[in-house]
Design an enzyme around this catalytic site. Structure first.
Site, mmCIF file in Angstrom:
data_model
loop_
_atom_site.group_PDB
_atom_site.id
_atom_site.type_symbol
_atom_site.label_atom_id
_atom_site.label_comp_id
_atom_site.label_asym_id
_atom_site.label_seq_id
_atom_site.Cartn_x
_atom_site.Cartn_y
_atom_site.Cartn_z
ATOM 1 C CD GLU A 40 22.800 -33.540 59.650
ATOM 2 O OE1 GLU A 40 23.796 -32.969 59.182
ATOM 3 O OE2 GLU A 40 22.750 -34.771 59.852
ATOM 4 C CE LYS A 113 27.616 -33.001 59.756
ATOM 5 N NZ LYS A 113 26.637 -33.743 58.926
ATOM 6 C CB CYS A 159 24.961 -35.861 61.769
ATOM 7 S SG CYS A 159 24.486 -37.397 60.909
#
Length: 270
Positions: A40, A113, A159
C-alpha cells in the site's frame, strides 16, 4: 508458482519511490517470481494525507499506472501495484486503488479499498483515512494462469480490510493479497495473527507485502511482509525493517490437499 511480496519504505518523492520499486520488482523477476505485489502507498508516503490529492491519476492514465504496465511488460511478470491514488467522485478525495497488470502490461483488475482506517491510541497517534480517501464498494478478484497450467483465483484487498473477514468470504479465492502499511503498534499486536487467521478460515494462500520502516513524515510502519499457506504456516517473512523481497512457492496441490482433508468451506451454514 513463485510469488514475491515486496517491502518498501516509501517517502514523499514519487519518482524515487518508483525507482526503488523497479529495483525490487527486478529482483523478484530474477528470483523466478511470476507474480510480485507491491505494498500500500508504494508510490507515495507524503508529509500529510492531502499530498495524495496532488498526485492522483485518472484511471487508465498517468505516470504510476504507466510505470506498472511498462514494468510488467519489461519483466514478463504479473504485478499488483499495492495502492496508488486515483481520481474519486469528490474533488477533495482520492480512491486508494490496487491495480493488477498482466505480463503483457494490461490492467486486468481494479480494486478500490473498501474499509477506511481510523485509529486513536489516546497518546497522540491518530489516523482517519476518510478525510482524504473515498471508500470503494465492490470486492474484486481476477484469474491468473500460471506457467504450470493452473488457473489461480486471486482476491484483492488492502491493509485495514484485513480486519473484516466477510470480505474474504465473498472473494472465494485461492490466493488473497493484502498490500499494507500497518502502523508499528497495530502491526506488532495483530499483523501475523490476522494474516494467518484469514489464510486458515479461507483455506487459501495469503501474500502480504508491507511498508516497513521509518518514513519521511516520521511515521513508522511494521513491515514483516510475508506469505502464508492455507494451513496457516508462514512460508517466508522479512524479519527486519527496510526494503526487501520475500519470495515463496505456492502450489495448487497443497491447496487441494488442505481443502480435501478439511472441507470447511463446504460446511458453511450461515
Amino acid at each position: 508458482m513463485k510469488i514475491a511480496a515486496l517491502q518498501t519504505v516509501s517517502g514523499a518523492n514519487v519518482a524515487a519511490n518508483l525507482d526503488a520499486a523497479h529495483g525490487l520488482l527486478a529482483q523478484a523477476a530474477a528470483a523466478g517470481a511470476e507474480l510480485a505485489i507491491l505494498p500500500e502507498y508504494f508510490c507515495l508516503m507524503g508529509q500529510r494525507d492531502a499530498d495524495k490529492l496532488g498526485v492522483r491519476e485518472p484511471f487508465g492514465e498517468g505516470a504510476v499506472q504507466s510505470f506498472l504496465g511498462t514494468t510488467a511488460r519489461e519483466l514478463g511478470m504479473w504485478i499488483v501495484g499495492g495502492t496508488l491514488p486515483l481520481v474519486a467522485d469528490s474533488a477533495q478525495h482520492v480512491r486508494n486503488t490496487s491495480l493488477a497488470f498482466s505480463p503483457q502490461g494490461e490492467c486486468v483488475a481494479r480494486y478500490d479499498k473498501i474499509h477506511l482506517f481510523r485509529y486513536d491510541n489516546g497518546r497522540g497517534e491518530q489516523y482517519d483515512e476518510s478525510r482524504v480517501i473515498e471508500a470503494g464498494r465492490t470486492p474484486q478478484s481476477f484469474t491468473l494462469p500460471s506457467r504450470d497450467g493452473h488457473a489461480w483465483r486471486v482476491g484483492m484487498s488492502v491493509c485495514y480490510d484485513l480486519r473484516f473477514p466477510e470480505l474474504y468470504r465473498a472473494l472465494v479465492a485461492d490466493l488473497l493479497l493484502v498490500p499494507s502499511a500497518f502502523t508499528y503498534g497495530t502491526g506488532q499486536a495483530h499483523w501475523e495473527l490476522l494474516l494467518r487467521a484469514r489464510a486458515v478460515e479461507n483455506l487459501a494462500y495469503v501474500a502480504a507485502p508491507a511498508q516497513g520502516g521509518r518514513h519521511d513524515n516520521g511515521r513508522r510502519t511494521w513491515g514483516h511482509s510475508m506469505v502464508v499457506d492455507p494451513w496457516g504456516v508462514v512460508l517466508a517473512q522479512r524479519e527486519e525493517e527496510g526494503a526487501g523481497v520475500v519470495v515463496a512457492e505456492i502450489a495448487h496441490e497443497r491447496l487441494q490437499q488442505v481443502r480435501g482433508q478439511l472441507p470447511a468451506l463446504q460446511h458453511r451454514v450461515l
